[in-house]
Design an enzyme around this catalytic site. Structure first.
Site, PDB file in Angstrom:
ATOM      1  N   ARG A 172       0.836  -1.202   0.000  1.00  0.00           N
ATOM      2  CA  ARG A 172       0.000   0.000   0.000  1.00  0.00           C
ATOM      3  C   ARG A 172       0.873   1.254   0.000  1.00  0.00           C
ATOM      4  NH1 ARG A 172      -3.661  -1.357   5.160  1.00  0.00           N
ATOM      5  NH2 ARG A 172      -1.661  -2.324   5.756  1.00  0.00           N
ATOM      6  N   LYS A 184       1.472   2.303   7.337  1.00  0.00           N
ATOM      7  CA  LYS A 184       1.823   1.547   8.531  1.00  0.00           C
ATOM      8  C   LYS A 184       2.766   2.330   9.436  1.00  0.00           C
ATOM      9  CE  LYS A 184       0.661  -1.839   9.612  1.00  0.00           C
ATOM     10  NZ  LYS A 184      -0.541  -2.113  10.473  1.00  0.00           N
ATOM     11  N   TYR A 224      -1.316   4.798  10.499  1.00  0.00           N
ATOM     12  CA  TYR A 224      -1.669   3.853  11.553  1.00  0.00           C
ATOM     13  C   TYR A 224      -0.462   3.708  12.472  1.00  0.00           C
ATOM     14  CZ  TYR A 224      -5.813   2.309   8.941  1.00  0.00           C
ATOM     15  OH  TYR A 224      -7.021   2.258   8.297  1.00  0.00           O
ATOM     16  N   HIS A 280      -0.880   2.132  16.165  1.00  0.00           N
ATOM     17  CA  HIS A 280      -1.076   0.965  17.029  1.00  0.00           C
ATOM     18  C   HIS A 280      -0.017   0.912  18.137  1.00  0.00           C
ATOM     19  CE1 HIS A 280      -4.188  -0.579  14.392  1.00  0.00           C
ATOM     20  NE2 HIS A 280      -3.387  -0.483  13.364  1.00  0.00           N
ATOM     21  N   GLU A 320      -6.159   4.981  13.537  1.00  0.00           N
ATOM     22  CA  GLU A 320      -7.051   4.065  14.254  1.00  0.00           C
ATOM     23  C   GLU A 320      -7.728   4.681  15.468  1.00  0.00           C
ATOM     24  OE1 GLU A 320      -3.043   3.398  16.233  1.00  0.00           O
ATOM     25  OE2 GLU A 320      -3.772   3.760  14.199  1.00  0.00           O
ATOM     26  N   ASP A 353      -2.673  -6.323  15.571  1.00  0.00           N
ATOM     27  CA  ASP A 353      -2.080  -4.985  15.618  1.00  0.00           C
ATOM     28  C   ASP A 353      -2.195  -4.366  17.004  1.00  0.00           C
ATOM     29  OD1 ASP A 353      -0.951  -4.356  13.114  1.00  0.00           O
ATOM     30  OD2 ASP A 353      -2.918  -4.055  12.236  1.00  0.00           O
TER      31      ASP A 353
END
Length: 375
Positions: free
Chosen positions: A15, A75, A94, A96, A118, A271
């Site tokens: 991605r 990510k 993201y 996490h 998130e 995650d």
């Protein structure tokens, strides 16, 4: 603002943080955009498509990180990227953090302003920037569960949808949220016997109305989970706690021992630490492992396997919020948009999510997000 998009370096992560359409939107709003050469290739976007809308192409990730006031990724940063983060830089991706103490410390020590997809949350509790990837991961989870049920991978050797004269597999989905309902739709659509557990009665009522007869919503409690695990051929962990907290350990090692040998456990919540005591992150290159006789699939970037669909779906929702950040700066954007304020995870060397601070043992680094922004 100078907006940068480096190439993702997580295992098999194809991605990209910006589509050409998103880059065009930033440029059109008066911002400068630069991408690392080849950043979009994995998702099928050529460098020329970005250049055509006014974005610059830089040769290395370091050049992009050095150039950018705001980094847009997919990510969380990996070890090699920690030294590239700098004080005051906005990191929009993201994160996490609750499941990764090392990353959390790196973000705090760098002074980066981390706004995590998130944890961006509306007043109604919706997670608009998490939803599209949860939809993809949920649909994938049922497919991966059925695939790794094959004896080739140590599974039970069941064809999940059965065959004439042969009963289909039993699928248990822990959690009826976005991941859970998408997993249930695919699993039930394949013809499996599907059970979805949740603690929200309204959600269970909704699932009863919209799901087919071979999908049964059930109230979630420890005894129910224990009973359902014994008969499940595929289990999908789809529980998410709000506010970036670690996922609850619903499946202990002892419970895992009660499952059928060769059953498959797909932990979509990996995650956030995973919902099973036996879960640990895996990669697309090495996606499964056996523990207590159960095949575990715990890939931490599942949607990366379908980068074209995932990138477009993600960009569709992140760009509007990203434009607010780029146009107003993090302080004003978060102050004027409560959803973005909830997305603020780190700023000025402080943690701004209490659940993350508690999970990582860094309570001393926690301050209220408003206090961090206006210190």
């Amino acid at each position: 603002m100078k907006v940068g998009c480096p190439k993702e370096i997580k295992n098999r992560e194809y991605r990209v943080g910006l589509t050409p359409g998103a880059a065009s939107a930033y440029v059109g709003a008066g911002h400068e955009v630069a991408l690392e050469r080849g950043a979009g290739m994995g998702a099928g976007f050529a460098d020329e498509e970005y250049s055509a809308v006014g974005a610059r192409i830089l040769e290395t990730a370091k050049e992009v990180w050095d150039y950018a006031e705001m980094i847009v990724k997919v990510k969380e940063p990996l070890d090699a990227e920690y030294p590239l983060m700098k004080p005051g830089q906005i990191l929009y991706t993201y994160l996490h953090l609750a499941a990764n103490v090392t990353l959390t410390k790196a973000c705090v020590e760098s002074g980066v302003t981390g706004i995590a997809y998130e944890t961006v949350a509306t007043a109604a509790g919706a997670l608009p920037l998490l939803r599209p990837m949860s939809e993809v991961a949920g649909r994938m989870s049922a497919i991966m569960g059925t695939y790794f049920l094959s004896r080739t991978f140590g599974g039970r050797g069941l064809l999940a949808m059965g065959a004439p004269g042969v009963v289909p597999a039993n699928v248990l989905i822990l959690g009826g949220g976005t991941v859970g309902i998408n997993a249930a739709r695919v699993a039930a659509g394949l013809g499996t016997r599907t059970t979805v557990t949740d603690v929200n009665h309204d959600r269970l009522a909704y699932l009863s109305e919209v799901m087919p007869d071979n999908c049964v919503p059930v109230y979630s409690d420890p005894l129910t989970i224990a009973d359902e695990l014994k008969t499940a051929d595929i289990v999908i962990g789809a529980v998410l706690l709000p506010g970036g907290a670690r996922a609850p350990k619903l499946v202990t090692r002892e419970l895992m021992r009660t499952m059928k040998p060769g059953a498959v456990f797909v932990d979509v919540a990996i995650d956030q630490g995973g919902v099973a005591e036996t879960s640990r992150p895996t990669t697309h290159d090495d996606p499964v492992f056996l523990d207590e006789g159960v095949v575990h699939y715990c890939v931490a970037n599942m949607p990366g396997a379908y980068p074209r669909t995932s990138t477009i779906a993600l960009s569709n929702v992140t760009t509007a919020y990203g434009l607010q950040i780029a146009s107003k700066g993090a302080r004003r954007a978060c102050s004027e948009n409560a959803a973005l304020m909830k997305g603020l995870n780190t700023h000025g060397g402080k943690l701004t999510i209490r659940a993350v601070a508690e999970a990582c043992g860094l309570v001393g680094c926690y301050v209220e997000p408003e206090s961090a922004l206006f210190a």
